[in-house]
Write an enzyme that holds these catalytic residues in place. Structure first.
Site, mmCIF file in Angstrom:
data_model
loop_
_atom_site.group_PDB
_atom_site.id
_atom_site.type_symbol
_atom_site.label_atom_id
_atom_site.label_comp_id
_atom_site.label_asym_id
_atom_site.label_seq_id
_atom_site.Cartn_x
_atom_site.Cartn_y
_atom_site.Cartn_z
ATOM 1 N N HIS A 2 -4.778 -1.315 -0.143
ATOM 2 C CA HIS A 2 -4.696 -2.468 0.754
ATOM 3 C C HIS A 2 -6.112 -2.753 1.273
ATOM 4 C CE1 HIS A 2 -0.346 -1.864 1.083
ATOM 5 N NE2 HIS A 2 -0.504 -0.707 1.679
ATOM 6 N N CYS A 52 1.414 3.145 6.117
ATOM 7 C CA CYS A 52 0.012 3.233 5.693
ATOM 8 C C CYS A 52 -0.852 2.175 6.406
ATOM 9 C CB CYS A 52 -0.089 3.065 4.185
ATOM 10 S SG CYS A 52 0.916 1.724 3.518
ATOM 11 N N ASN A 53 -0.388 0.939 6.444
ATOM 12 C CA ASN A 53 -1.172 -0.109 7.104
ATOM 13 C C ASN A 53 -1.310 0.162 8.599
ATOM 14 O OD1 ASN A 53 -1.982 -2.106 5.120
ATOM 15 N ND2 ASN A 53 0.207 -2.388 4.754
#
Ligand code: NAD
Length: 338
Positions: A220, A140-141
């Protein structure tokens, strides 16, 4: 002919990928696997054909009254491709079964890059996955960093990228590792692994990252500073980012003051409040000399979902633009709802 897709592992990512695949007019979900006969397995069985990730649990499912259609191998014989959404480092073990049965597979970012022939981000390197057998969708990051950097790189001459990643400690459902009141530099000795991972899809980007775990579950947040190698106006950056549907600009002036507000907004119009886009704060886009600053939020449970759908099409040789357009339309990516 539709691409027949199996989903192995029906947790946070697996259930979302299954729903997204089911929305595509050129794909079908032939089945999903579960390990335990819990409420998630009951819900899965109502939507899809349910198979046993671990054959030895057949009796447990039968006892719980949950009907299954067979084991993993039975499922894979009905599929053209499997999307492995099992927990970190389980994919590499499952790969042995995929190799034995000669099936194509997509792995997730919790696996090492060596699990696949190529790491994948739809914007950054779609074509490299064309015709491959094993592809890994980056985390995801990394997905969020790769998208943003790709768009900037395609529009401007950029130099060194520095990114600080503020990571949610756990997903909302995770009751075992979510309890903490600390902020943890992760890792303490720098840099973090994210820069290396970005280079698996954008090898020529000069990037260094640091990361911290925070006691939050929603999203995040990334704080980036990008060296610009040419004179750029803030408006040029805004218009470049606005031109990419997988990036959504939101404004503090509109009430988007935190990840809590972003999620509250998504609750109004997306199933499971899934945000497939990078969420960039308009006011955070700023230039100081040659340095461009941007802050973005990332819904970790959802952002890799469109990438998995595109990775399926890339493996089957579909053209990049066509795939991304189809995925965006079906998931309503880029629709401005406010
Ligand atoms: P999860 O724990 O929510 O789901 C994994 C599922 O796989 C569970 O239902 C589990 O029961 C099942 N499972 C366990 N052992 C299995 C096996 N041997 N074979 C098949 N299934 C098995 O995990 P997740 O968060 O969905 O993560 C899956 C992958 O996606 C990981 O590689 C992770 O790093 C990656 N990823 C997760 C996130 C996130 O924020 N959750 C974001 C991007 C990528």
């Amino acid at each position: 002919m539709k691409i027949r897709v199996a989903i192995n592992g029906y947790g946070t990512i697996g259930k979302r990928v299954a729903d997204a695949v089911a929305l595509q007019d050129d794909m079908e979900v032939v089945g999903v696997t579960k390990t335990k006969p819990d409420f998630e397995a009951r819900i899965a069985a109502k939507k899809f054909d349910l198979y046993l990730a671990k054959g030895e649990n057949a009796e447990l499912f039968a006892k719980a009254g949950i009907e299954t259609c067979g084991n993993l191998e039975d499922l894979l014989t009905k599929a053209d491709l499997v999307v492995d959404c099992s927990p970190d480092k389980f994919g590499v073990e499952n790969k042995k079964v995929y190799e034995k049965l000669g099936i194509k597979a997509i792995f997730q970012g919790g696996e090492k890059k060596e699990v696949a022939e190529v790491s994948f981000n739809a914007l950054a390197n779609y074509d490299q996955a064309k015709g491959r057998r094993f592809v890994r969708v980056v985390s995801c990051n990394t997905t969020a960093l790769a998208r943003l950097i790709y768009v900037l790189k395609m529009n401007f001459k950029i130099g060194r990228v520095r990114a600080t990643i503020l990571r949610r400690i756990a997903d909302p459902k995770e009751d075992k590792k979510g309890l903490t009141n600390a902020i943890m530099p992760d890792p303490i000795s720098l840099p973090s692994h994210h820069a290396k991972d970005v280079k698996t899809v954008l090898p020529d980007v000069d990037i260094v990252t640091t990361a911290f775990k925070l006691p939050t579950t929603l999203m995040h947040v990334h704080s980036l500073s990008i060296e610009m190698k040419e004179k750029v106006d803030r408006e040029d950056v805004i218009s470049a980012l606005e031109g990419e549907p997988r990036i959504m600009l939101v404004s503090e002036a509109d009430g988007f003051t935190s990840t809590a507000k972003i999620i509250e907004f998504a609750r109004e119009f997306r199933t499971r409040y899934d945000l497939f886009e990078n969420i960039v704060w308009l006011e955070s886009i700023a230039l100081d000399g040659n340095d461009l600053f941007v802050t973005q939020a990332v819904h970790q449970e959802a952002i890799v979902v469109p990438e998995n759908v595109d990775a399926i099409r890339a493996i089957f040789g579909v053209e990049k633009k066509l795939s991304i357009e189809k995925t965006n339309k079906s998931l309503r990516i880029g629709e401005k709802n406010f």
